[in-house]
Design a protein around this motif. Sequence first.
Motif, PDB file in Angstrom:
ATOM      1  N   THR A 175      -3.866  50.865  18.577  1.00 49.24           N
ATOM      2  CA  THR A 175      -4.372  50.031  19.664  1.00 49.24           C
ATOM      3  C   THR A 175      -3.797  50.447  21.012  1.00 49.24           C
ATOM      4  N   ARG A 176      -4.328  49.794  22.036  1.00 52.60           N
ATOM      5  CA  ARG A 176      -3.788  49.948  23.388  1.00 52.60           C
ATOM      6  C   ARG A 176      -2.276  49.681  23.386  1.00 52.60           C
ATOM      7  N   ASP A 177      -1.857  48.606  22.706  1.00 56.41           N
ATOM      8  CA  ASP A 177      -0.437  48.269  22.654  1.00 56.41           C
ATOM      9  C   ASP A 177       0.384  49.345  21.945  1.00 56.41           C
ATOM     10  N   THR A 178      -0.164  49.899  20.883  1.00 55.74           N
ATOM     11  CA  THR A 178       0.542  50.959  20.164  1.00 55.74           C
ATOM     12  C   THR A 178       0.849  52.124  21.096  1.00 55.74           C
ATOM     13  N   LEU A 179      -0.176  52.561  21.812  1.00 58.06           N
ATOM     14  CA  LEU A 179      -0.039  53.727  22.677  1.00 58.06           C
ATOM     15  C   LEU A 179       0.851  53.437  23.881  1.00 58.06           C
ATOM     16  N   LEU A 180       0.592  52.316  24.547  1.00 51.81           N
ATOM     17  CA  LEU A 180       1.327  52.029  25.777  1.00 51.81           C
ATOM     18  C   LEU A 180       2.779  51.677  25.504  1.00 51.81           C
ATOM     19  N   SER A 181       3.059  51.022  24.384  1.00 49.70           N
ATOM     20  CA  SER A 181       4.462  50.732  24.065  1.00 49.70           C
ATOM     21  C   SER A 181       5.225  52.019  23.778  1.00 49.70           C
ATOM     22  N   GLY A 182       4.540  53.002  23.178  1.00 48.40           N
ATOM     23  CA  GLY A 182       5.183  54.299  22.977  1.00 48.40           C
ATOM     24  C   GLY A 182       5.555  54.952  24.300  1.00 48.40           C
ATOM     25  N   TYR A 183       4.608  54.940  25.230  1.00 42.88           N
ATOM     26  CA  TYR A 183       4.912  55.459  26.568  1.00 42.88           C
ATOM     27  C   TYR A 183       6.111  54.729  27.175  1.00 42.88           C
ATOM     28  N   GLU A 184       6.091  53.403  27.113  1.00 39.25           N
ATOM     29  CA  GLU A 184       7.149  52.611  27.756  1.00 39.25           C
ATOM     30  C   GLU A 184       8.521  52.964  27.202  1.00 39.25           C
ATOM     31  N   ILE A 185       8.598  53.119  25.882  1.00 34.09           N
ATOM     32  CA  ILE A 185       9.887  53.416  25.247  1.00 34.09           C
ATOM     33  C   ILE A 185      10.355  54.819  25.627  1.00 34.09           C
ATOM     34  N   TYR A 186       9.440  55.781  25.613  1.00 34.81           N
ATOM     35  CA  TYR A 186       9.816  57.165  25.926  1.00 34.81           C
ATOM     36  C   TYR A 186      10.108  57.356  27.410  1.00 34.81           C
ATOM     37  N   LEU A 187       9.293  56.747  28.255  1.00 36.83           N
ATOM     38  CA  LEU A 187       9.429  56.995  29.696  1.00 36.83           C
ATOM     39  C   LEU A 187      10.647  56.310  30.290  1.00 36.83           C
ATOM     40  N   ALA A 188      11.030  55.168  29.734  1.00 37.48           N
ATOM     41  CA  ALA A 188      12.249  54.475  30.171  1.00 37.48           C
ATOM     42  C   ALA A 188      12.336  54.366  31.692  1.00 37.48           C
ATOM     43  N   GLY A 189      11.216  53.974  32.302  1.00 36.53           N
ATOM     44  CA  GLY A 189      11.215  53.750  33.742  1.00 36.53           C
ATOM     45  C   GLY A 189      10.743  54.923  34.577  1.00 36.53           C
ATOM     46  N   ALA A 190      10.449  56.055  33.965  1.00 40.34           N
ATOM     47  CA  ALA A 190       9.950  57.204  34.732  1.00 40.34           C
ATOM     48  C   ALA A 190       8.603  56.865  35.368  1.00 40.34           C
ATOM     49  N   ASP A 191       8.286  57.536  36.447  1.00 43.55           N
ATOM     50  CA  ASP A 191       7.057  57.314  37.205  1.00 43.55           C
ATOM     51  C   ASP A 191       5.833  57.626  36.340  1.00 43.55           C
ATOM     52  N   ARG A 192       4.933  56.649  36.190  1.00 44.27           N
ATOM     53  CA  ARG A 192       3.717  56.859  35.376  1.00 44.27           C
ATOM     54  C   ARG A 192       2.794  57.931  35.969  1.00 44.27           C
ATOM     55  N   GLN A 193       2.962  58.227  37.246  1.00 46.33           N
ATOM     56  CA  GLN A 193       2.117  59.232  37.908  1.00 46.33           C
ATOM     57  C   GLN A 193       2.755  60.620  37.897  1.00 46.33           C
ATOM     58  N   HIS A 194       3.953  60.736  37.338  1.00 44.63           N
ATOM     59  CA  HIS A 194       4.619  62.043  37.276  1.00 44.63           C
ATOM     60  C   HIS A 194       3.693  63.043  36.590  1.00 44.63           C
ATOM     61  N   PRO A 195       3.583  64.268  37.109  1.00 47.95           N
ATOM     62  CA  PRO A 195       2.624  65.226  36.541  1.00 47.95           C
ATOM     63  C   PRO A 195       2.887  65.607  35.095  1.00 47.95           C
ATOM     64  N   GLU A 196       4.096  65.386  34.607  1.00 49.73           N
ATOM     65  CA  GLU A 196       4.356  65.652  33.190  1.00 49.73           C
ATOM     66  C   GLU A 196       4.306  64.382  32.351  1.00 49.73           C
ATOM     67  N   VAL A 197       4.096  63.238  32.977  1.00 51.23           N
ATOM     68  CA  VAL A 197       3.890  61.971  32.273  1.00 51.23           C
ATOM     69  C   VAL A 197       2.399  61.724  32.086  1.00 51.23           C
ATOM     70  N   SER A 198       1.640  61.939  33.155  1.00 50.89           N
ATOM     71  CA  SER A 198       0.177  61.779  33.138  1.00 50.89           C
ATOM     72  C   SER A 198      -0.473  63.080  33.586  1.00 50.89           C
ATOM     73  N   PRO A 199      -0.469  64.104  32.729  1.00 52.11           N
ATOM     74  CA  PRO A 199      -1.004  65.411  33.144  1.00 52.11           C
ATOM     75  C   PRO A 199      -2.491  65.381  33.479  1.00 52.11           C
ATOM     76  N   GLN A 200      -3.174  64.299  33.104  1.00 52.18           N
ATOM     77  CA  GLN A 200      -4.587  64.136  33.441  1.00 52.18           C
ATOM     78  C   GLN A 200      -4.868  64.416  34.916  1.00 52.18           C
ATOM     79  N   TRP A 201      -3.941  64.039  35.793  1.00 55.22           N
ATOM     80  CA  TRP A 201      -4.217  64.028  37.233  1.00 55.22           C
ATOM     81  C   TRP A 201      -3.697  65.257  37.961  1.00 55.22           C
ATOM     82  N   ARG A 202      -3.241  66.251  37.225  1.00 55.04           N
ATOM     83  CA  ARG A 202      -2.711  67.462  37.858  1.00 55.04           C
ATOM     84  C   ARG A 202      -3.819  68.284  38.504  1.00 55.04           C
TER      85      ARG A 202
END
Length: 306
Positions: A203-230
């Motif tokens: 689910t959405r929660d499954t995916l987003l909670s994984g991001y939250e745990i791994y990113l630990a506060g890192a910028d969601r727009q960082h090019p290596e966090v969201s490579p979609q927007w590079r």
Amino acid sequence: MALEKGIERFVKGFIAAGRPSSRRQTIELRRAGYVLSTGLAGKTETRVQIKTLVIENMTIRVFSPLNAPEILPAAIYYHGGCFISGGFDTHDNQLRQLACYGNCRVIAVQYRLAPEHTFPAAHDDAEKGADLIWKYADKLGVDRNQITLCGDSAGGHLALVTALRLKAKGLWQPAQLILIYPMLDATASFESYTLNGMDYVITRDTLLSGYEIYLAGADRQHPEVSPQWREDFSGLPAVHIITAEYDPLRDEGEALFQRLTEQGVTCTAQRWLGVIHGFFQLGGISQSARDVIRDIAWRIHHIRRE
């Protein structure tokens, strides 16, 4: 298109259980649940040889077809699991099948997981693993000119970012990328997150909670966090993107196809119908899963040179 029958039963069971939330589970339970799900992978492929190696403090597992020639095309494989779970055991049967059907070597990289290790630990390990396999290609029986970077979900993300890092360094590049429903956008801004975000097991929660745990506060727009927007995809090797009709990540995978194409990268994309996120690992209940494994295996062995 309607869900495949086996996947439909799987989804109905998830809904009947009250759509259990990943957010309410401990990391240990999530990891154990992922290992248990391997019971849906189908009959284990035995026509392979498997070696687990430690090279410069990095653990890899090499899957080879029986009686393999000394040098083979190879896939460097990054497993999925939302950056918090997964490993050699969760992907064992799929990697066996890729090696057998593709007459190729499949080398799985064990990268560090969150919450024990947060961003960019997995990214750094993915890059290091690729470089070590390149460095020791002769000893591993790998044709340096026929290396595919491949991964599913979080692993698809890592395959893409690793290729971008390799391009920037300029030492070597893979011949192609195969991205299986990759996680690309930590901002969850595409419509399929809403359309497919509740009912389809991952689910959405499954995916987003994984991001939250791994990113630990890192910028969601960082090019290596969201490579979609590079904006720096130009110069990548050929890319094949696999998406699933009922996947929260469907739209971002297809949007990546557009972005890559616009930036001059040779790219193909295929939406598999009637299936959900994770279907690559559901060969025991899904014909599409069995078909996609054979398709990927063929692509690894028959690398498209540009």
